[in-house]
Write an enzyme that holds these catalytic residues in place. Structure first.
Site, mmCIF file in Angstrom:
data_model
loop_
_atom_site.group_PDB
_atom_site.id
_atom_site.type_symbol
_atom_site.label_atom_id
_atom_site.label_comp_id
_atom_site.label_asym_id
_atom_site.label_seq_id
_atom_site.Cartn_x
_atom_site.Cartn_y
_atom_site.Cartn_z
ATOM 1 N N TYR A 89 0.834 -1.199 0.000
ATOM 2 C CA TYR A 89 0.000 0.000 0.000
ATOM 3 C C TYR A 89 0.864 1.243 0.000
ATOM 4 O O TYR A 89 1.970 1.258 0.522
ATOM 5 C CB TYR A 89 -1.005 0.010 1.154
ATOM 6 C CG TYR A 89 -0.450 0.171 2.548
ATOM 7 C CD1 TYR A 89 -0.672 1.344 3.268
ATOM 8 C CD2 TYR A 89 0.264 -0.855 3.166
ATOM 9 C CE1 TYR A 89 -0.191 1.486 4.559
ATOM 10 C CE2 TYR A 89 0.732 -0.730 4.448
ATOM 11 C CZ TYR A 89 0.511 0.445 5.139
ATOM 12 O OH TYR A 89 0.996 0.589 6.416
ATOM 13 N N TYR A 104 -4.170 0.986 -2.360
ATOM 14 C CA TYR A 104 -3.851 -0.421 -2.111
ATOM 15 C C TYR A 104 -3.469 -1.147 -3.402
ATOM 16 O O TYR A 104 -4.063 -0.927 -4.456
ATOM 17 C CB TYR A 104 -5.053 -1.144 -1.488
ATOM 18 C CG TYR A 104 -5.395 -0.705 -0.102
ATOM 19 C CD1 TYR A 104 -4.536 -0.977 0.966
ATOM 20 C CD2 TYR A 104 -6.584 -0.026 0.166
ATOM 21 C CE1 TYR A 104 -4.857 -0.584 2.249
ATOM 22 C CE2 TYR A 104 -6.909 0.370 1.456
ATOM 23 C CZ TYR A 104 -6.040 0.092 2.489
ATOM 24 O OH TYR A 104 -6.348 0.481 3.762
ATOM 25 N N TYR A 168 -13.808 -0.892 9.020
ATOM 26 C CA TYR A 168 -14.479 -1.041 7.724
ATOM 27 C C TYR A 168 -13.678 -0.348 6.624
ATOM 28 O O TYR A 168 -13.264 0.802 6.771
ATOM 29 C CB TYR A 168 -15.892 -0.462 7.775
ATOM 30 C CG TYR A 168 -16.590 -0.493 6.440
ATOM 31 C CD1 TYR A 168 -17.015 -1.702 5.899
ATOM 32 C CD2 TYR A 168 -16.806 0.676 5.709
ATOM 33 C CE1 TYR A 168 -17.643 -1.752 4.654
ATOM 34 C CE2 TYR A 168 -17.441 0.636 4.477
ATOM 35 C CZ TYR A 168 -17.850 -0.577 3.950
ATOM 36 O OH TYR A 168 -18.466 -0.624 2.719
ATOM 37 N N ASP A 281 -4.930 1.541 15.477
ATOM 38 C CA ASP A 281 -4.293 0.317 15.961
ATOM 39 C C ASP A 281 -3.565 0.560 17.281
ATOM 40 O O ASP A 281 -3.553 -0.305 18.164
ATOM 41 C CB ASP A 281 -3.310 -0.212 14.921
ATOM 42 C CG ASP A 281 -3.966 -0.477 13.587
ATOM 43 O OD1 ASP A 281 -5.111 -0.963 13.572
ATOM 44 O OD2 ASP A 281 -3.348 -0.188 12.550
#
Length: 340
Positions: A89, A104, A168, A281
């Site tokens: 990516y 991506y 998502y 994250d």
């Protein structure tokens, strides 16, 4: 202390230096990352025993990706090798009113072509007491929804705590497919992590009158949204990241943790952003660390928000901060003064 096991796709990240645009670049910086890989590295930096599971091509790029995790203390014994390629990516970091952009190139990656028999979950989860995955992994399609379910079933059988960040990605699957697949996986989950867009896109749950682009968040709306998720899927904890995007360079950042009928909100940080990719994250890793170590709810959400705030000041995806640095910020030392 038990072990955290994370499962997902590990990719090569390529980005221009600084805030350059891809069309300007004649060289690109190389690093390796992925939603669950970021969590494994971030948790390892905080002192957790973290392991990562994926499928990589058995060639130099795949081995370099695994080495990037080993460098930061992550156990890679659960990685299997095979398949054609490593996903890639590209990141173009935004500034001021120009947003960041991610492109991506991951179709047909080794993990996307994985088969259920590739992973021995009984062996992988031996000694583990926490399993983490995100909605990105089943979104890659193929057998991955089934593999995620098998991993969750094995973890539940061993009474391993399971966390999932909805994450998502509209470039990977539709809202309808995400709702169907994640709806089947959520009953296994103990800790759900999301943001306002995730809850809306995946489950059609809206956080009241929030306007993240206008910088207005409805706290009561978030509490009700988290309560709906918790009750629908019988989840013990629901965490929501709260981002007010004033510009690509400046965000207001906080978090909420819902459990046992009550919502806890962290302090809000006014951040000048260096690199925001991996921010969610780092919140997940901070929350996992805090809950794993039995922090009470208010302290847990303060710790997670502080960890993620610090990540926004660090280049690339990994949150390379120490436990002491997070605890200092969570305790209220926000001055950023030079430490001597």
């Amino acid at each position: 202390m038990g072990k955290l096991v994370c499962f997902g796709e590990l990719m090569m990240r390529l980005n221009p230096e600084g805030h350059g645009r891809i069309v300007q670049a004649d060289r690109l910086e190389v690093s390796f990352a992925g939603g669950e890989a970021n969590v494994a590295v971030d948790a390892s930096q905080l002192g957790m025993d973290a392991a990562y599971v994926t499928r990589l091509p058995d060639q130099e790029l795949g081995h370099s990706a695994a080495n990037a995790l080993r460098r930061f203390g992550v156990d890679t014994d659960g990685i299997v090798y095979g398949g054609p390629r490593l996903g890639i990516y590209f990141v173009e970091k935004g500034a001021s009113q120009r947003p960041s952009k991610v492109i991506y190139d991951r179709a047909g990656s080794s993990v996307a072509m994985a088969q259920p028999g590739d992973f021995d979950w009984e062996r992988i989860l031996e000694g583990a007491d926490w399993f983490h995955f995100t909605g990105i992994t089943p979104a890659l399609g193929g057998c991955l929804p089934r593999i995620c379910r098998e991993a969750c079933e094995a973890a539940k059988k061993r009474q391993v705590t399971i966390s999932c960040d909805l994450n998502y990605r509209k470039k990977l699957w539709s809202r309808q497919e995400a709702c169907r697949v994640m709806g089947e996986l959520m009953p296994f989950v103990d800790v759900c992590i999301a943001n306002e867009e995730d809850l809306s896109d995946v489950f059609g749950i809206h956080a009241g009158d929030s306007d993240i682009e206008g910088g207005s968040l409805d706290s009561e709306g978030y509490r009700k949204a988290a309560q709906e998720v918790a009750e629908r899927f019988r989840i013990s904890h629901v965490a929501v990241t709260l981002r007010k995007s004033l510009s690509a360079s400046r965000n207001l950042w906080s978090g909420m943790l819902y459990g046992e009928g009550k919502a806890y909100f962290s302090r809000e940080y006014d951040m000048q952003i260096v690199d925001r990719v991996g921010g969610g994250d780092s919140f997940a890793a901070g929350l996992i660390y805090a809950l794993h170590n039995d922090y009470e709810p208010q302290r847990a959400v303060e710790f997670a928000a502080a960890a993620s705030c610090l990540k926004h000041t660090i280049e690339h995806d990994f949150n390379l901060v120490s436990l002491a640095e997070v605890e200092t910020l969570a305790a209220g030392n926000t001055s950023g003064r030079v430490q001597r």
